[in-house]
Design an enzyme around this catalytic site. Structure first.
Site, PDB file in Angstrom:
ATOM      1  CG  HIS A 178      -1.910   1.172   1.548  1.00  0.00           C
ATOM      2  ND1 HIS A 178      -2.744   1.567   0.155  1.00  0.00           N
ATOM      3  CD2 HIS A 178      -2.049   2.062   2.071  1.00  0.00           C
ATOM      4  CE1 HIS A 178      -3.414   2.548   0.672  1.00  0.00           C
ATOM      5  NE2 HIS A 178      -3.130   2.942   1.808  1.00  0.00           N
ATOM      6  CE  LYS A 183     -11.973 -16.587   1.327  1.00  0.00           C
ATOM      7  NZ  LYS A 183     -11.530 -17.679   2.445  1.00  0.00           N
ATOM      8  N   GLY A 212     -12.589 -19.952  -0.585  1.00  0.00           N
ATOM      9  CA  GLY A 212     -12.458 -21.243  -0.203  1.00  0.00           C
ATOM     10  C   GLY A 212     -11.949 -21.238   1.212  1.00  0.00           C
ATOM     11  CB  ALA A 223      -2.869 -16.084   5.212  1.00  0.00           C
ATOM     12  CE  LYS A 236     -14.949 -16.567   5.213  1.00  0.00           C
ATOM     13  NZ  LYS A 236     -13.252 -16.533   5.823  1.00  0.00           N
ATOM     14  CB  SER A 285     -10.988 -17.798  12.008  1.00  0.00           C
ATOM     15  OG  SER A 285     -12.249 -16.854  11.952  1.00  0.00           O
ATOM     16  NE  ARG A 286      -8.321 -10.754   9.982  1.00  0.00           N
ATOM     17  CZ  ARG A 286      -7.736 -11.105   8.918  1.00  0.00           C
ATOM     18  NH1 ARG A 286      -6.856 -12.068   8.639  1.00  0.00           N
ATOM     19  NH2 ARG A 286      -8.590 -10.925   7.530  1.00  0.00           N
ATOM     20  CG  ASN A 287     -14.005 -12.728  10.918  1.00  0.00           C
ATOM     21  OD1 ASN A 287     -14.676 -11.766  11.004  1.00  0.00           O
ATOM     22  ND2 ASN A 287     -13.300 -13.150   9.830  1.00  0.00           N
ATOM     23  CD  GLU A 335     -13.074  -8.096   5.107  1.00  0.00           C
ATOM     24  OE1 GLU A 335     -14.006  -7.352   4.965  1.00  0.00           O
ATOM     25  OE2 GLU A 335     -11.966  -7.754   4.252  1.00  0.00           O
TER      26      GLU A 335
END
Length: 322
Positions: free
Chosen positions: A33, A99, A127, A131, A182, A245-247, A272
């Site tokens: 970035h 996503k 899918g 990472a 999800k 999973s961050r979520n 997200e």
């Protein structure tokens, strides 16, 4: 032109794809970035992949690649497309591994793509894929979705490796819905895990969450079969079941009675599911689709109910057929 690939987005997922795919290309241009990010990343990649992966923040390098893969946070998706549009020629093909929904434009990512590039076929790669595991060559299956057969076959061939198995799908709507919802359901799974509930609870959340995902998807024109595939059930099981999973971790933070602000600080990166919650429920309301799990997650994030009340509410709802 040499067989090159440009990946826009040098976060965890973009970097993982660059590492996993570098044997498939002469050069991969990994677009960070800012120049500060380039300075941080360049020494690492120069040492490990001196001839294959080039770190840059110069979009003019897109001229060196026929294929472009966008892997930015969903909130930056439209902005990136607008920035690269003047540099895109008829020779380029574009896909994305992002996503979620475009929350700035309140639409699907493929709709943003079609708005900015009206004469091109969009393509999404999705899918079950943490990472870290992709970067360390753990066998992974992905789905490549586009309404255009040649486009999806092209990108499936590009990303196929000895450790990445690529399937194709024409249902880009269903694939994008699966990759978005999800994340919300993973927050619910994290709340349940943080409260100390067991595998029974996790299984129930995944199964009933899949039903919510399918109901909304079918109402929007997606195929029900997509939701029992990699981008639906596959990604849902992965994201709900592991703390990579961050979520899910975010949901656990909420269960520990941490505020949204402190939970996000502890996670340290984009969640997200939190970003797409309100938009998903707005769409569901317009389509008159019931999404009780997603609705309860939203109520928690708004401070209207406690994490414990989520499970109590879901367990006491009126009985219905499965």
């Amino acid at each position: 032109m040499s067989k090159n690939l440009s990946i826009i987005g040098a976060g965890a997922w973009g970097s993982a794809l660059a590492i996993a795919l570098y044997d498939n290309f002469d050069t991969i241009y990994l677009h960070a970035h800012t120049q500060d990010e380039v300075k941080i990343l360049k020494p690492k990649y120069s040492a490990l992949y001196p001839n294959n992966i080039k770190i840059t923040c110069d979009f003019s390098k897109l001229q060196n690649s026929k294929d472009i893969l966008i892997v930015t946070p969903s909130y930056a998706f439209s902005e990136v497309l607008e920035k690269i549009k003047p540099l895109i020629s008829s020779a380029h093909q574009i896909a994305w591994g992002t996503k979620g929904f475009d929350t700035t434009k309140r639409c699907f990512l493929y709709e943003s793509f079609e708005r900015i590039f009206p004469n091109r076929n969009g393509c999404v790669i999705s899918g079950p894929s943490f990472a870290f595991e992709v970067a360390t060559n753990k066998p992974t299956a992905l789905v490549v979705a586009s309404v255009d057969k040649n486009t999806r076959k092209h990108f499936a061939k590009l990303i196929q490796t000895t450790t990445i198995r690529a399937y194709t799908n024409a249902d880009i709507i269903g694939v994008e819905i699966g990759g978005s919802i999800k994340n919300i359901l993973a927050i619910a799974a994290g709340i349940a895990a943080g409260l100390g509930y067991g595998i029974n609870t996790q299984a129930a959340l995944i199964t009933r969450g899949l039903a919510e995902m399918s109901r909304l998807g079918v109402s929007l024109g997606a195929k029900n079969s997509t939701f029992v595939g990699l981008s639906g059930l596959g990604d849902l099981v992965l994201t709900c079941s592991d703390d990579l999973s961050r979520n899910r971790r975010f949901g656990k933070e909420l269960a520990f009675n941490h505020s949204i602000k402190s939970a996000l600080y502890n996670i340290g990166s984009t969640v997200e599911g939190l970003n797409t919650l309100e938009l998903i429920l707005s769409i569901a309301n317009k389509k008159q689709v019931e999404m009780p799990i997603c609705e309860q997650v939203y109520q928690v994030t708004q401070g209207k109910i406690t994490p414990t009340e989520v499970v109590n509410y879901l367990m006491s709802r009126e009985q219905t057929n499965e």
